[in-house]
Design a protein around this motif. Structure first.
Motif, PDB file in Angstrom:
ATOM      1  N   ARG A 285       0.753  -1.200   0.025  1.00  0.00           N
ATOM      2  CA  ARG A 285       0.020  -0.008  -0.125  1.00  0.00           C
ATOM      3  C   ARG A 285       0.903   1.122  -0.044  1.00  0.00           C
ATOM      4  O   ARG A 285       2.038   1.127   0.553  1.00  0.00           O
ATOM      5  CB  ARG A 285      -0.890   0.084   1.249  1.00  0.00           C
ATOM      6  N   ILE A 286       0.349   2.583  -0.491  1.00  0.00           N
ATOM      7  CA  ILE A 286       1.278   3.627  -0.738  1.00  0.00           C
ATOM      8  C   ILE A 286       0.296   4.851  -0.467  1.00  0.00           C
ATOM      9  O   ILE A 286      -0.837   4.825  -0.743  1.00  0.00           O
ATOM     10  CB  ILE A 286       1.629   3.807  -2.087  1.00  0.00           C
ATOM     11  N   LEU A 287       0.725   5.515   0.303  1.00  0.00           N
ATOM     12  CA  LEU A 287       0.177   7.005   0.678  1.00  0.00           C
ATOM     13  C   LEU A 287       1.036   7.894   0.126  1.00  0.00           C
ATOM     14  O   LEU A 287       2.456   8.079   0.429  1.00  0.00           O
ATOM     15  CB  LEU A 287       0.187   7.081   2.260  1.00  0.00           C
ATOM     16  N   VAL A 288       0.723   8.866  -0.825  1.00  0.00           N
ATOM     17  CA  VAL A 288       1.475   9.722  -1.471  1.00  0.00           C
ATOM     18  C   VAL A 288       1.296  11.207  -0.913  1.00  0.00           C
ATOM     19  O   VAL A 288      -0.134  11.453  -0.649  1.00  0.00           O
ATOM     20  CB  VAL A 288       1.086   9.803  -3.086  1.00  0.00           C
ATOM     21  N   LEU A 289       2.127  11.924  -0.381  1.00  0.00           N
ATOM     22  CA  LEU A 289       1.929  13.216   0.327  1.00  0.00           C
ATOM     23  C   LEU A 289       2.751  14.152  -0.907  1.00  0.00           C
ATOM     24  O   LEU A 289       3.754  13.950  -1.214  1.00  0.00           O
ATOM     25  CB  LEU A 289       2.664  13.096   1.461  1.00  0.00           C
ATOM     26  N   HIS A 290       1.909  15.378  -0.610  1.00  0.00           N
ATOM     27  CA  HIS A 290       2.245  16.646  -1.562  1.00  0.00           C
ATOM     28  C   HIS A 290       2.329  17.841  -0.696  1.00  0.00           C
ATOM     29  O   HIS A 290       1.221  18.022  -0.245  1.00  0.00           O
ATOM     30  CB  HIS A 290       1.281  16.617  -2.965  1.00  0.00           C
ATOM     31  N   HIS A 291       3.434  18.464  -0.367  1.00  0.00           N
ATOM     32  CA  HIS A 291       3.441  19.478   0.630  1.00  0.00           C
ATOM     33  C   HIS A 291       2.712  18.914   2.078  1.00  0.00           C
ATOM     34  O   HIS A 291       2.052  19.833   2.583  1.00  0.00           O
ATOM     35  CB  HIS A 291       2.643  20.676  -0.202  1.00  0.00           C
ATOM     36  N   GLY A 292       2.993  17.970   2.467  1.00  0.00           N
ATOM     37  CA  GLY A 292       2.402  17.331   3.619  1.00  0.00           C
ATOM     38  C   GLY A 292       1.018  16.958   3.614  1.00  0.00           C
ATOM     39  O   GLY A 292       0.538  16.636   4.771  1.00  0.00           O
ATOM     40  N   ALA A 293       0.295  17.167   2.478  1.00  0.00           N
ATOM     41  CA  ALA A 293      -1.118  16.584   2.411  1.00  0.00           C
ATOM     42  C   ALA A 293      -1.090  15.431   1.562  1.00  0.00           C
ATOM     43  O   ALA A 293      -0.644  15.226   0.608  1.00  0.00           O
ATOM     44  CB  ALA A 293      -2.054  17.617   1.769  1.00  0.00           C
ATOM     45  N   ALA A 294      -1.926  14.446   2.079  1.00  0.00           N
ATOM     46  CA  ALA A 294      -2.383  13.246   1.343  1.00  0.00           C
ATOM     47  C   ALA A 294      -3.052  13.425  -0.064  1.00  0.00           C
ATOM     48  O   ALA A 294      -4.132  14.168   0.165  1.00  0.00           O
ATOM     49  CB  ALA A 294      -3.225  12.185   2.195  1.00  0.00           C
ATOM     50  N   ILE A 295      -2.581  13.140  -0.917  1.00  0.00           N
ATOM     51  CA  ILE A 295      -3.129  13.514  -2.245  1.00  0.00           C
ATOM     52  C   ILE A 295      -3.841  11.891  -2.923  1.00  0.00           C
ATOM     53  O   ILE A 295      -4.405  11.927  -4.000  1.00  0.00           O
ATOM     54  CB  ILE A 295      -2.292  14.115  -3.378  1.00  0.00           C
ATOM     55  N   ALA A 296      -3.345  10.760  -2.646  1.00  0.00           N
ATOM     56  CA  ALA A 296      -3.661   9.592  -3.025  1.00  0.00           C
ATOM     57  C   ALA A 296      -3.041   8.302  -2.270  1.00  0.00           C
ATOM     58  O   ALA A 296      -2.049   8.581  -1.429  1.00  0.00           O
ATOM     59  CB  ALA A 296      -2.970   9.317  -4.586  1.00  0.00           C
ATOM     60  N   GLN A 297      -3.927   7.322  -1.964  1.00  0.00           N
ATOM     61  CA  GLN A 297      -3.621   6.288  -1.586  1.00  0.00           C
ATOM     62  C   GLN A 297      -4.101   4.780  -1.932  1.00  0.00           C
ATOM     63  O   GLN A 297      -5.204   5.028  -2.515  1.00  0.00           O
ATOM     64  CB  GLN A 297      -3.945   6.254   0.205  1.00  0.00           C
ATOM     65  N   GLY A 298      -3.276   3.835  -2.045  1.00  0.00           N
ATOM     66  CA  GLY A 298      -3.743   2.704  -2.459  1.00  0.00           C
ATOM     67  C   GLY A 298      -2.824   1.541  -2.909  1.00  0.00           C
ATOM     68  O   GLY A 298      -1.556   1.930  -2.276  1.00  0.00           O
ATOM     69  N   THR A 299      -3.226   0.711  -3.655  1.00  0.00           N
ATOM     70  CA  THR A 299      -1.892  -0.215  -4.214  1.00  0.00           C
ATOM     71  C   THR A 299      -1.130   0.458  -5.071  1.00  0.00           C
ATOM     72  O   THR A 299      -1.624   1.542  -5.524  1.00  0.00           O
ATOM     73  CB  THR A 299      -2.778  -1.427  -5.007  1.00  0.00           C
ATOM     74  N   PRO A 300       0.037   0.079  -5.316  1.00  0.00           N
ATOM     75  CA  PRO A 300       0.966   0.566  -6.471  1.00  0.00           C
ATOM     76  C   PRO A 300       0.158   0.935  -7.816  1.00  0.00           C
ATOM     77  O   PRO A 300       0.575   1.863  -8.059  1.00  0.00           O
ATOM     78  CB  PRO A 300       2.146  -0.231  -6.280  1.00  0.00           C
ATOM     79  N   GLU A 301      -0.535  -0.135  -8.024  1.00  0.00           N
ATOM     80  CA  GLU A 301      -1.161  -0.007  -9.433  1.00  0.00           C
ATOM     81  C   GLU A 301      -2.041   1.192  -9.508  1.00  0.00           C
ATOM     82  O   GLU A 301      -2.139   1.710 -10.506  1.00  0.00           O
ATOM     83  CB  GLU A 301      -1.717  -1.155  -9.806  1.00  0.00           C
ATOM     84  N   GLU A 302      -2.701   1.379  -8.358  1.00  0.00           N
ATOM     85  CA  GLU A 302      -3.498   2.390  -8.134  1.00  0.00           C
ATOM     86  C   GLU A 302      -3.122   3.734  -8.122  1.00  0.00           C
ATOM     87  O   GLU A 302      -3.677   4.786  -8.808  1.00  0.00           O
ATOM     88  CB  GLU A 302      -4.813   2.129  -6.983  1.00  0.00           C
TER      89      GLU A 302
ATOM     90  N   ALA B 211      -3.655  13.154  -9.441  1.00  0.00           N
ATOM     91  CA  ALA B 211      -2.805  13.952  -8.756  1.00  0.00           C
ATOM     92  C   ALA B 211      -1.395  13.501  -8.910  1.00  0.00           C
ATOM     93  O   ALA B 211      -0.416  14.147  -8.718  1.00  0.00           O
ATOM     94  CB  ALA B 211      -3.413  14.078  -7.501  1.00  0.00           C
ATOM     95  N   VAL B 212      -1.335  12.164  -8.586  1.00  0.00           N
ATOM     96  CA  VAL B 212       0.086  11.563  -8.464  1.00  0.00           C
ATOM     97  C   VAL B 212       0.878  11.876  -9.851  1.00  0.00           C
ATOM     98  O   VAL B 212       2.040  12.451  -9.657  1.00  0.00           O
ATOM     99  CB  VAL B 212       0.385  10.217  -8.087  1.00  0.00           C
ATOM    100  N   ILE B 213       0.433  11.657 -10.887  1.00  0.00           N
ATOM    101  CA  ILE B 213       0.947  11.721 -12.139  1.00  0.00           C
ATOM    102  C   ILE B 213       1.440  13.287 -12.390  1.00  0.00           C
ATOM    103  O   ILE B 213       2.597  13.565 -12.777  1.00  0.00           O
ATOM    104  CB  ILE B 213       0.010  11.210 -13.415  1.00  0.00           C
TER     105      ILE B 213
END
Length: 106
Positions: free
Chosen positions: A71-88, A94-96
């Motif tokens: 599972r991955i949680l992606v942060l951008h400037h300290g705010a969560a912008i995405a989470q889920g499996t690597p494929e998701e 937002a991650v792209i």
């Protein structure tokens, strides 16, 4: 006199000497070549598989993140912008936009 990859492995080994249940790693792949990254990823996978050790990884090397994460949680400037499996996560707009970039097809 240790090489960078050897110093990285030594850092992990020192952390493991305390027999942790949770291993926190911050940018452990930074500065490594792809083959060196693959070696550390292999070591971490084996540790997780054999001991059940939980690994919390903060990392920008996508090769390592995609190979290790369940599972991955992606942060951008300290705010969560995405989470889920690597494929998701790698398909999340937002991650792209923030991290991966997109090929210009125009």
């Amino acid at each position: 006199s240790l090489t960078l990859p050897d110093r990285k492995r030594l850092e992990v080994a020192r952390s493991l000497a305390t027999d942790p249940k949770l291993l926190l790693l911050d940018e452990v792949m930074a500065g490594l070549r792809p083959t060196e990254t693959d070696r550390i990823v292999s070591i971490l996978k084996e540790l997780n598989r054999e001991s059940g050790l939980t690994i919390l990884l903060i990392e920008h090397v996508m090769r390592a993140v995609m190979a290790l994460a369940g599972r991955i949680l992606v942060l951008h400037h300290g705010a969560a912008i995405a989470q889920g499996t690597p494929e998701e996560v790698v398909r999340d707009p937002a991650v792209i936009h923030s991290y991966l970039g997109a090929e210009d097809v125009s």
